[in-house]
Design a protein around this motif. Structure first.
Motif, PDB file in Angstrom:
ATOM      1  N   PHE A 272       0.830  -1.209   0.000  1.00 43.36           N
ATOM      2  CA  PHE A 272       0.000   0.000   0.000  1.00 43.36           C
ATOM      3  C   PHE A 272       0.865   1.259   0.000  1.00 43.36           C
ATOM      4  CE2 PHE A 272      -1.724   3.186   3.061  1.00 43.36           C
ATOM      5  CZ  PHE A 272      -2.664   3.777   2.220  1.00 43.36           C
ATOM      6  N   PHE A 273       1.824   1.350   0.908  1.00 44.03           N
ATOM      7  CA  PHE A 273       2.678   2.540   0.967  1.00 44.03           C
ATOM      8  C   PHE A 273       3.475   2.710  -0.324  1.00 44.03           C
ATOM      9  CE2 PHE A 273       2.763   2.257   5.860  1.00 44.03           C
ATOM     10  CZ  PHE A 273       1.754   3.206   5.980  1.00 44.03           C
ATOM     11  N   ALA A 274       3.964   1.591  -0.887  1.00 44.26           N
ATOM     12  CA  ALA A 274       4.710   1.670  -2.146  1.00 44.26           C
ATOM     13  C   ALA A 274       3.814   2.183  -3.272  1.00 44.26           C
ATOM     14  CB  ALA A 274       5.279   0.299  -2.505  1.00 44.26           C
ATOM     15  N   ASP A 275       2.571   1.724  -3.306  1.00 41.24           N
ATOM     16  CA  ASP A 275       1.644   2.190  -4.339  1.00 41.24           C
ATOM     17  C   ASP A 275       1.364   3.687  -4.191  1.00 41.24           C
ATOM     18  OD1 ASP A 275       1.432  -0.288  -5.521  1.00 41.24           O
ATOM     19  OD2 ASP A 275      -0.431  -0.836  -4.490  1.00 41.24           O
ATOM     20  N   VAL A 276       1.222   4.158  -2.960  1.00 44.74           N
ATOM     21  CA  VAL A 276       1.001   5.593  -2.744  1.00 44.74           C
ATOM     22  C   VAL A 276       2.209   6.386  -3.233  1.00 44.74           C
ATOM     23  CG1 VAL A 276       0.708   7.393  -0.989  1.00 44.74           C
ATOM     24  CG2 VAL A 276      -0.630   5.277  -0.844  1.00 44.74           C
ATOM     25  N   LEU A 277       3.400   5.936  -2.892  1.00 45.37           N
ATOM     26  CA  LEU A 277       4.608   6.638  -3.318  1.00 45.37           C
ATOM     27  C   LEU A 277       4.765   6.630  -4.835  1.00 45.37           C
ATOM     28  CD1 LEU A 277       7.169   5.406  -0.633  1.00 45.37           C
ATOM     29  CD2 LEU A 277       6.369   7.757  -0.949  1.00 45.37           C
ATOM     30  N   ASN A 278       4.387   5.538  -5.454  1.00 47.79           N
ATOM     31  CA  ASN A 278       4.570   5.393  -6.902  1.00 47.79           C
ATOM     32  C   ASN A 278       3.401   5.941  -7.716  1.00 47.79           C
ATOM     33  OD1 ASN A 278       7.030   4.072  -6.461  1.00 47.79           O
ATOM     34  ND2 ASN A 278       6.050   2.072  -6.348  1.00 47.79           N
ATOM     35  N   GLY A 279       2.361   6.386  -7.040  1.00 43.09           N
ATOM     36  CA  GLY A 279       1.191   6.900  -7.748  1.00 43.09           C
ATOM     37  C   GLY A 279       0.342   5.816  -8.384  1.00 43.09           C
ATOM     38  N   THR A 280       0.443   4.581  -7.861  1.00 46.39           N
ATOM     39  CA  THR A 280      -0.290   3.449  -8.455  1.00 46.39           C
ATOM     40  C   THR A 280      -1.370   2.909  -7.526  1.00 46.39           C
ATOM     41  OG1 THR A 280       1.425   1.922  -7.660  1.00 46.39           O
ATOM     42  CG2 THR A 280       1.642   2.763  -9.915  1.00 46.39           C
ATOM     43  N   TYR A 281      -1.664   3.613  -6.451  1.00 44.03           N
ATOM     44  CA  TYR A 281      -2.669   3.153  -5.503  1.00 44.03           C
ATOM     45  C   TYR A 281      -4.062   3.198  -6.117  1.00 44.03           C
ATOM     46  CZ  TYR A 281      -5.829   3.214  -1.486  1.00 44.03           C
ATOM     47  OH  TYR A 281      -6.858   2.952  -0.588  1.00 44.03           O
ATOM     48  N   ILE A 282      -4.778   2.084  -6.003  1.00 47.89           N
ATOM     49  CA  ILE A 282      -6.151   1.997  -6.509  1.00 47.89           C
ATOM     50  C   ILE A 282      -7.058   1.610  -5.342  1.00 47.89           C
ATOM     51  CG2 ILE A 282      -7.725   0.880  -8.108  1.00 47.89           C
ATOM     52  CD1 ILE A 282      -5.313   0.306  -9.902  1.00 47.89           C
ATOM     53  N   PRO A 283      -7.909   2.511  -4.871  1.00 49.01           N
ATOM     54  CA  PRO A 283      -8.811   2.176  -3.765  1.00 49.01           C
ATOM     55  C   PRO A 283      -9.912   1.246  -4.225  1.00 49.01           C
ATOM     56  CG  PRO A 283      -9.296   4.367  -4.605  1.00 49.01           C
ATOM     57  CD  PRO A 283      -8.077   3.900  -5.336  1.00 49.01           C
ATOM     58  N   ASP A 284     -10.589   0.645  -3.250  1.00 49.34           N
ATOM     59  CA  ASP A 284     -11.770  -0.165  -3.560  1.00 49.34           C
ATOM     60  C   ASP A 284     -12.843   0.742  -4.187  1.00 49.34           C
ATOM     61  OD1 ASP A 284     -10.543  -2.359  -2.436  1.00 49.34           O
ATOM     62  OD2 ASP A 284     -11.498  -2.096  -0.484  1.00 49.34           O
TER      63      ASP A 284
END
Length: 285
Positions: A272-284
């Motif tokens: 989750f933190f890596a996705d936020v940093l990389n701009g790849t976070y996808i919420p439900d």
């Protein structure tokens, strides 16, 4: 003969980078913290370094909560800050004071903010926006800190809290957020949750209820305290839904065949933190 400059460099390498020693908190010497500082920090862009606060549960396994993010910190330009809030700090046997943000004159949320400021000053990084993770008792702390200080959170991961405070302005504090300023000393502005990445994680087999059912006479009992659900499964879903109603970008990971074991769910938080940093976070959805 080793020069003073070489001695200072050696001391920094041994005690102030990688796994550090334990420091007392300047805001209140009853509390302390340890760090993991990337050994390559001098080569990193410190304007982009994030402080990641990792909050222990009731057993106070402080070093474990630091070490679970050590490799992540090396490759993602983070400094890990793992506070320690001892049980029985007021001599009354209370093991849970930190979970509820305030214990008599102690403001645990403000202590953490000052710990982050202390680290930011020492390493010339920013503490304006924090990552925060907590599991079990630390999950209590993390979601309540996020409610009180959403403007200081870049992203938060809440692991398997037993008792939850819903993002509900119509229910009194502990059950909801109404009256938090009078009880804790900090008002809640739920509009600031909008767009905030908030992750929830739990073992899919985490179903024990003996520790989380609050009976009348308990120090944190109030009417409605158990209404968010019987089990941690129900309560974390109620919590997630309440944050989502106010625009938080929420996601829930329930890890198959895992009970109440932080080391078996922590990979989901690192992702989750890596996705936020990389701009790849996808919420439900």
């Amino acid at each position: 003969m080793t020069s003073k400059i070489e001695q200072k460099q050696k001391l920094n390498e041994v005690y102030h980078s990688g796994v550090t020693t334990i420091y007392s908190a300047r805001a209140d010497r009853r509390f302390c913290y340890t760090l993991y500082v990337p050994r390559r920090l001098a080569q990193m862009d410190r304007s982009k370094t994030t402080i990641l606060v990792s909050v222990h549960g009731t057993l106070r396994m402080q070093s474990q909560y630091r070490d679970m993010f050590a490799e992540f910190a090396e490759y993602n330009n983070c400094i890990v800050l793992a506070p320690l809030f001892p049980a029985n700090v007021l001599g009354d046997g209370n093991m849970s004071g930190y979970k509820f943000m305030r214990e008599q004159d102690i403001r645990y949320d403000l202590i953490v903010l000052d710990m982050a400021r202390e680290v930011a000053e020492k390493y010339s990084v920013s503490d304006e926006k924090l990552f925060m993770f907590g599991f079990s008792g630390g999950g209590h702390f993390t979601h309540r800190f996020t409610l009180l200080h959403p403007d200081r959170i870049k992203a938060a991961s809440v692991g398997a809290p037993g008792v939850v405070t819903l993002a509900d302005p119509d229910k009194p504090w502990w059950v909801g957020t109404k009256g938090a300023e009078e009880i804790v000393g900090q008002a809640v502005d739920l509009s600031k949750l909008k767009g905030k990445p908030i992750h929830f994680v739990i073992g899919a087999a985490d179903r024990e209820t003996w520790e989380i059912t609050i009976e009348e006479g308990d120090s944190c009992y109030m009417p409605g305290i158990n209404d968010s659900g019987e089990s941690r499964q129900e309560r974390i879903r109620s919590l997630k839904a309440s944050f989502a109603r106010h625009g938080a970008l929420t996601k829930l990971d329930a890890v198959d065949d895992v009970t109440h074991e932080v080391e078996l769910v922590i990979h989901k938080t690192r992702e989750f933190f890596a996705d936020v940093l990389n701009g790849t976070y996808i919420p439900d959805v």
